[in-house]
Design a protein around this motif. Structure first.
Motif, PDB file in Angstrom:
ATOM      1  N   LEU A 118       0.787  -1.123  -0.141  1.00  0.00           N
ATOM      2  CA  LEU A 118      -0.074   0.191   0.114  1.00  0.00           C
ATOM      3  C   LEU A 118       1.039   1.343  -0.021  1.00  0.00           C
ATOM      4  N   LEU A 119       2.120   1.225   0.449  1.00  0.00           N
ATOM      5  CA  LEU A 119       3.031   2.407   0.480  1.00  0.00           C
ATOM      6  C   LEU A 119       3.631   2.607  -0.848  1.00  0.00           C
ATOM      7  N   HIS A 120       3.607   1.799  -1.949  1.00  0.00           N
ATOM      8  CA  HIS A 120       4.005   2.098  -3.117  1.00  0.00           C
ATOM      9  C   HIS A 120       3.630   3.214  -3.714  1.00  0.00           C
ATOM     10  N   PHE A 121       4.630   4.290  -4.359  1.00  0.00           N
ATOM     11  CA  PHE A 121       3.969   5.533  -4.628  1.00  0.00           C
ATOM     12  C   PHE A 121       3.300   5.308  -6.172  1.00  0.00           C
ATOM     13  N   SER A 122       2.069   5.605  -6.208  1.00  0.00           N
ATOM     14  CA  SER A 122       1.241   5.104  -7.420  1.00  0.00           C
ATOM     15  C   SER A 122       1.185   6.341  -8.447  1.00  0.00           C
ATOM     16  N   THR A 123       1.577   7.733  -7.765  1.00  0.00           N
ATOM     17  CA  THR A 123       1.638   8.844  -8.429  1.00  0.00           C
ATOM     18  C   THR A 123       2.743   9.787  -7.854  1.00  0.00           C
ATOM     19  N   THR A 124       2.938  10.716  -8.272  1.00  0.00           N
ATOM     20  CA  THR A 124       4.182  11.832  -7.719  1.00  0.00           C
ATOM     21  C   THR A 124       3.561  12.772  -6.815  1.00  0.00           C
ATOM     22  N   TYR A 125       2.117  12.616  -6.564  1.00  0.00           N
ATOM     23  CA  TYR A 125       1.569  13.480  -5.838  1.00  0.00           C
ATOM     24  C   TYR A 125       2.249  13.854  -4.396  1.00  0.00           C
ATOM     25  N   LEU A 126       2.646  12.723  -3.667  1.00  0.00           N
ATOM     26  CA  LEU A 126       3.005  13.337  -2.320  1.00  0.00           C
ATOM     27  C   LEU A 126       4.505  13.990  -2.362  1.00  0.00           C
ATOM     28  N   CYS A 127       5.327  13.814  -3.607  1.00  0.00           N
ATOM     29  CA  CYS A 127       6.412  14.208  -3.803  1.00  0.00           C
ATOM     30  C   CYS A 127       6.181  15.749  -4.170  1.00  0.00           C
ATOM     31  N   GLU A 128       5.318  16.060  -5.010  1.00  0.00           N
ATOM     32  CA  GLU A 128       4.821  17.393  -5.380  1.00  0.00           C
ATOM     33  C   GLU A 128       4.410  18.002  -4.199  1.00  0.00           C
ATOM     34  N   LEU A 129       3.823  17.576  -3.192  1.00  0.00           N
ATOM     35  CA  LEU A 129       3.031  18.233  -2.227  1.00  0.00           C
ATOM     36  C   LEU A 129       4.199  18.571  -1.352  1.00  0.00           C
ATOM     37  N   GLY A 130       5.382  17.711  -1.055  1.00  0.00           N
ATOM     38  CA  GLY A 130       6.779  18.056  -0.331  1.00  0.00           C
ATOM     39  C   GLY A 130       7.189  19.317  -1.027  1.00  0.00           C
ATOM     40  N   PHE A 131       7.322  19.314  -2.324  1.00  0.00           N
ATOM     41  CA  PHE A 131       8.273  20.402  -3.042  1.00  0.00           C
ATOM     42  C   PHE A 131       7.379  21.671  -2.948  1.00  0.00           C
ATOM     43  N   SER A 132       6.229  21.650  -2.858  1.00  0.00           N
ATOM     44  CA  SER A 132       5.180  22.992  -2.658  1.00  0.00           C
ATOM     45  C   SER A 132       5.188  23.362  -1.232  1.00  0.00           C
ATOM     46  N   ALA A 133       5.272  22.589  -0.273  1.00  0.00           N
ATOM     47  CA  ALA A 133       5.578  23.036   0.949  1.00  0.00           C
ATOM     48  C   ALA A 133       6.922  23.600   1.190  1.00  0.00           C
ATOM     49  N   LEU A 134       7.848  23.187   0.686  1.00  0.00           N
ATOM     50  CA  LEU A 134       9.232  23.612   0.765  1.00  0.00           C
ATOM     51  C   LEU A 134       9.372  25.130   0.214  1.00  0.00           C
TER      52      LEU A 134
END
Length: 277
Positions: free
Chosen positions: A219-235
């Motif tokens: 279940l923890l496999h990244f299916s999209t880059t959503y979480l990565c993009e969320l981190g970049f936006s927060a940074l």
């Protein structure tokens, strides 16, 4: 001019912060304002106006706006913190099935699934072959990008209570044993009906760690880059020009990305305000 004409919009969409959704929104807004653009550039850009007055050209733009809208809906549905590879694969397979349905209807010159195209070409005389060719190419491209999206062997992760043990032969003996115990655990069954899937397996980990770890890893496999993009936006929001100092931002990132809301009032009570000497 748009206000005087009673238009739905008063400006074009030139840029959006979510770049992978901008094409569909730009095309749709452009198509909805094509009459206003034709009036605006009637004397300055006659070549451009000629395109806007060409029914076939506008029908192609309408179809592009429609198909990008459907792709954007698929993309948006696959974003979110609770999204996983199982649900994303279902949505991709569902979209591929929809392409087959659309192709069958387009062959009968029915374009109701593309409302903008249908408005300008209700009989399908202009765009039927164009749309059919593009849907075929799109189906082939998606099959090339996602050649193996079958996740049937992970049905036990999705619903351990509706999976027969005969279909889990690829699991180890210990995992099969724990899955059999889970299927007879009535307390866990209640948790499964009340909780999201990932939380159910995290709860099951206390008693059945081996099979739960296997499920959580899937279940923890990244299916999209959503979480990565969320981190970049927060940074990007944290490290702006108004920041006082450029030190490590790991603590700030943790607060921004966490779903736990900080208790600001409690934190403030533990600090003394700056007083004048």
């Amino acid at each position: 001019m748009c206000h005087e004409a009673g238009s739905k919009h008063d400006t074009l969409v030139l840029h959006t912060e979510i770049r992978w959704l901008s094409k569909g929104k730009v095309l749709q807004r452009f198509y909805e304002l094509k009459n206003e653009l034709s009036n605006l550039f009637s004397t300055e850009k006659p070549d451009f106006v000629a395109y806007l007055n060409d029914t076939e050209w506008c029908a192609k733009v309408a179809y592009l706006a429609d198909i990008f809208y459907h792709l954007n809906c698929l993309n948006e549905s696959m974003q979110g913190k609770e999204e996983n590879v199982l649900t994303s694969s279902d949505k991709l397979k569902g979209f591929l099935k929809k392409l087959q349905v659309w192709k069958r209807h387009v062959e009968n010159k029915s374009l109701k699934m593309f409302p903008l195209t249908f408005d300008i070409d209700p009989q399908g005389d202009i765009t039927t072959q164009l749309v059919l060719n593009h849907l075929t190419d799109l189906e082939d491209s998606m099959a090339q990008y996602f050649p193996h999206i079958s996740v049937d062997k992970y049905n036990w992760v999705r619903n351990p209570y509706a999976t027969s043990l005969e279909s889990t032969a690829d699991l180890s003996f210990e995992k099969e044993e724990q899955l059999a115990e889970i299927q007879e655990d009535r307390t866990l069954r209640m948790k499964y009906n009340e909780s999201p899937l990932i939380r159910f397996w995290m709860y099951a980990k206390t008693e059945y760690p081996v099979i739960a770890d296997e499920a959580i890893n899937i279940l923890l496999h990244f299916s999209t880059t959503y979480l990565c993009e969320l981190g970049f936006s927060a940074l990007t929001n944290i490290k702006n020009k108004k920041r006082e100092r450029l030190l490590s931002v790991d603590q700030e990132m943790r607060v921004c990305l966490s779903s736990i809301r900080p208790r600001i009032e409690l934190l403030c009570t533990k600090r003394q305000a700056q007083v004048s000497h």
